[in-house]
Design a protein around this motif. Structure first.
Motif, short mmCIF file in Angstrom:
data_model
loop_
_atom_site.label_atom_id
_atom_site.label_comp_id
_atom_site.label_asym_id
_atom_site.label_seq_id
_atom_site.Cartn_x
_atom_site.Cartn_y
_atom_site.Cartn_z
N PHE A 68 0.83 -1.20 0.00
CA PHE A 68 0.00 0.00 0.00
C PHE A 68 0.86 1.25 0.00
CE2 PHE A 68 -2.23 3.39 2.27
CZ PHE A 68 -3.31 3.56 1.41
N VAL A 69 1.93 1.24 0.78
CA VAL A 69 2.83 2.40 0.81
C VAL A 69 3.50 2.58 -0.55
CG1 VAL A 69 4.86 3.40 1.94
CG2 VAL A 69 3.19 2.14 3.29
N ALA A 70 3.88 1.48 -1.19
CA ALA A 70 4.49 1.56 -2.52
C ALA A 70 3.52 2.13 -3.54
CB ALA A 70 4.97 0.18 -2.95
N ALA A 71 2.28 1.68 -3.49
CA ALA A 71 1.28 2.20 -4.43
C ALA A 71 0.98 3.67 -4.16
CB ALA A 71 0.00 1.38 -4.34
N ALA A 72 0.92 4.05 -2.90
CA ALA A 72 0.68 5.46 -2.56
C ALA A 72 1.85 6.33 -3.01
CB ALA A 72 0.45 5.60 -1.05
N GLN A 73 3.07 5.84 -2.84
CA GLN A 73 4.24 6.59 -3.30
C GLN A 73 4.20 6.78 -4.82
OE1 GLN A 73 7.34 7.65 -1.95
NE2 GLN A 73 6.76 7.33 0.17
N LEU A 74 3.86 5.72 -5.54
CA LEU A 74 3.79 5.84 -6.99
C LEU A 74 2.71 6.81 -7.44
CD1 LEU A 74 4.29 2.21 -8.33
CD2 LEU A 74 5.71 4.19 -8.79
N LEU A 75 1.54 6.69 -6.84
CA LEU A 75 0.44 7.56 -7.26
C LEU A 75 0.69 9.03 -6.89
CD1 LEU A 75 -2.67 5.39 -6.42
CD2 LEU A 75 -1.83 6.04 -8.67
N ILE A 76 1.15 9.26 -5.69
CA ILE A 76 1.28 10.64 -5.23
C ILE A 76 2.52 11.30 -5.80
CG2 ILE A 76 1.64 12.07 -3.19
CD1 ILE A 76 -0.10 10.03 -1.67
N TYR A 77 3.69 10.67 -5.63
CA TYR A 77 4.93 11.34 -6.01
C TYR A 77 5.18 11.28 -7.52
CZ TYR A 77 6.02 12.03 -1.17
OH TYR A 77 5.98 12.42 0.12
N VAL A 78 5.06 10.10 -8.11
CA VAL A 78 5.33 10.00 -9.54
C VAL A 78 4.15 10.50 -10.35
CG1 VAL A 78 5.96 8.42 -11.40
CG2 VAL A 78 6.90 8.10 -9.13
N GLY A 79 2.96 10.10 -9.95
CA GLY A 79 1.78 10.43 -10.74
C GLY A 79 1.30 11.85 -10.60
N ALA A 80 1.59 12.49 -9.50
CA ALA A 80 1.06 13.85 -9.31
C ALA A 80 2.17 14.88 -9.20
CB ALA A 80 0.18 13.88 -8.06
N ILE A 81 3.05 14.70 -8.24
CA ILE A 81 4.04 15.75 -7.97
C ILE A 81 5.06 15.85 -9.10
CG2 ILE A 81 5.91 16.40 -6.41
CD1 ILE A 81 4.18 15.40 -4.13
N ASN A 82 5.57 14.72 -9.58
CA ASN A 82 6.56 14.79 -10.65
C ASN A 82 5.95 15.32 -11.95
OD1 ASN A 82 9.24 14.47 -11.40
ND2 ASN A 82 8.75 12.59 -12.48
N VAL A 83 4.73 14.95 -12.24
CA VAL A 83 4.07 15.48 -13.44
C VAL A 83 3.85 16.98 -13.30
CG1 VAL A 83 1.92 15.38 -14.76
CG2 VAL A 83 3.02 13.28 -14.05
N LEU A 84 3.49 17.43 -12.11
CA LEU A 84 3.33 18.87 -11.86
C LEU A 84 4.65 19.61 -12.04
CD1 LEU A 84 1.41 21.12 -10.85
CD2 LEU A 84 2.25 20.60 -8.55
N ILE A 85 5.74 19.03 -11.56
CA ILE A 85 7.06 19.66 -11.73
C ILE A 85 7.42 19.73 -13.20
CG2 ILE A 85 9.52 19.32 -11.30
CD1 ILE A 85 8.76 18.24 -8.54
N ILE A 86 7.17 18.67 -13.95
CA ILE A 86 7.50 18.67 -15.38
C ILE A 86 6.67 19.70 -16.13
CG2 ILE A 86 7.34 17.28 -17.48
CD1 ILE A 86 8.26 14.90 -15.81
N PHE A 87 5.39 19.81 -15.82
CA PHE A 87 4.57 20.83 -16.47
C PHE A 87 5.04 22.23 -16.12
CE2 PHE A 87 0.80 17.80 -16.95
CZ PHE A 87 1.17 17.51 -18.26
N ALA A 88 5.41 22.46 -14.87
CA ALA A 88 5.89 23.78 -14.47
C ALA A 88 7.19 24.13 -15.17
CB ALA A 88 6.08 23.83 -12.95
N VAL A 89 8.08 23.15 -15.33
CA VAL A 89 9.34 23.40 -16.03
C VAL A 89 9.09 23.64 -17.50
CG1 VAL A 89 11.49 22.26 -16.73
CG2 VAL A 89 10.78 22.20 -14.36
N MET A 90 8.12 22.94 -18.08
CA MET A 90 7.85 23.12 -19.51
C MET A 90 7.22 24.48 -19.81
SD MET A 90 6.58 19.29 -20.44
CE MET A 90 6.39 19.53 -22.18
N PHE A 91 6.50 25.05 -18.85
CA PHE A 91 5.91 26.37 -19.05
C PHE A 91 6.93 27.50 -18.90
CE2 PHE A 91 1.64 24.47 -18.14
CZ PHE A 91 1.14 24.72 -19.41
N MET A 92 8.05 27.21 -18.27
CA MET A 92 9.09 28.23 -18.12
C MET A 92 9.76 28.47 -19.46
SD MET A 92 10.72 27.25 -14.41
CE MET A 92 12.20 26.79 -15.18
N ASN A 93 10.44 29.59 -19.55
CA ASN A 93 11.17 29.93 -20.77
C ASN A 93 12.43 29.07 -20.83
OD1 ASN A 93 12.11 31.09 -23.07
ND2 ASN A 93 12.50 33.10 -22.17
#
Length: 157
Positions: free
Chosen positions: A57-82
């Motif tokens: 359960f902890v492994a699935a939560a880590q994958l969903l929260i950190y990889v699926g949400a936070i890392n995607v948010l970081i990548i989108f934020a970096v892509m919107f930068m110049n």
């Protein structure tokens, strides 16, 4: 997960090397997109380390929260930068990089010496949380930590 010894050791070495390489990629890569993808590799390796300890359960939560949400948010934020501003300055090594590498190397060396000097065999893991005398614990947060680490995380029966 009851894995044979060599498979368990190989899995730990593989995930540990993925953590080290991903962490180096986060720090050393100059392109922020590549650094964000390296951070995703670190998050995946951390979440997969929970699987051999039967914490699915902890492994699935880590994958969903950190990889699926936070890392995607970081990548989108970096892509919107110049992105063109990162390639204007091609100065590969500065004084700040030298100071940072000296500080990080000294912290790494002190951690390695601390790990090697610690007597790990003197640390006693209890198999049940009721074997720990709860009156000896100072605060409620220590009692919660003991119950979480013995009853809910390590599944020691």
């Amino acid at each position: 997960m009851d894995l044979p010894g060599p498979i368990h050791d190989f899995l730990l070495v593989f995930l540990g090397s993925g953590l080290i390489l991903g962490g180096l990629g986060v720090v050393l890569l100059t392109n922020p997109i590549y650094s964000a993808f390296s951070l995703g590799l670190v998050f995946v390796c951390i979440s997969l380390l929970y699987i051999p300890s039967n914490s699915h359960f902890v492994a699935a939560a880590q994958l969903l929260i950190y990889v699926g949400a936070i890392n995607v948010l970081i990548i989108f934020a970096v892509m919107f930068m110049n992105g063109s501003e990162y390639y204007k300055d091609l100065n590969l090594w500065t004084v700040g990089d030298g100071v940072t590498s000296v500080v990080c190397t000294s912290i790494f060396a002190s951690l390695i010496t601390t790990i090697l000097d610690t007597s790990w065999y003197g640390i006693i893991w209890t198999t049940r949380s009721n074997q720990i005398i709860e009156q000896d614990l100072i605060s409620n947060s220590q009692q919660i930590g003991i119950h979480l680490s013995t009853d809910f995380f390590f599944h020691l029966n």
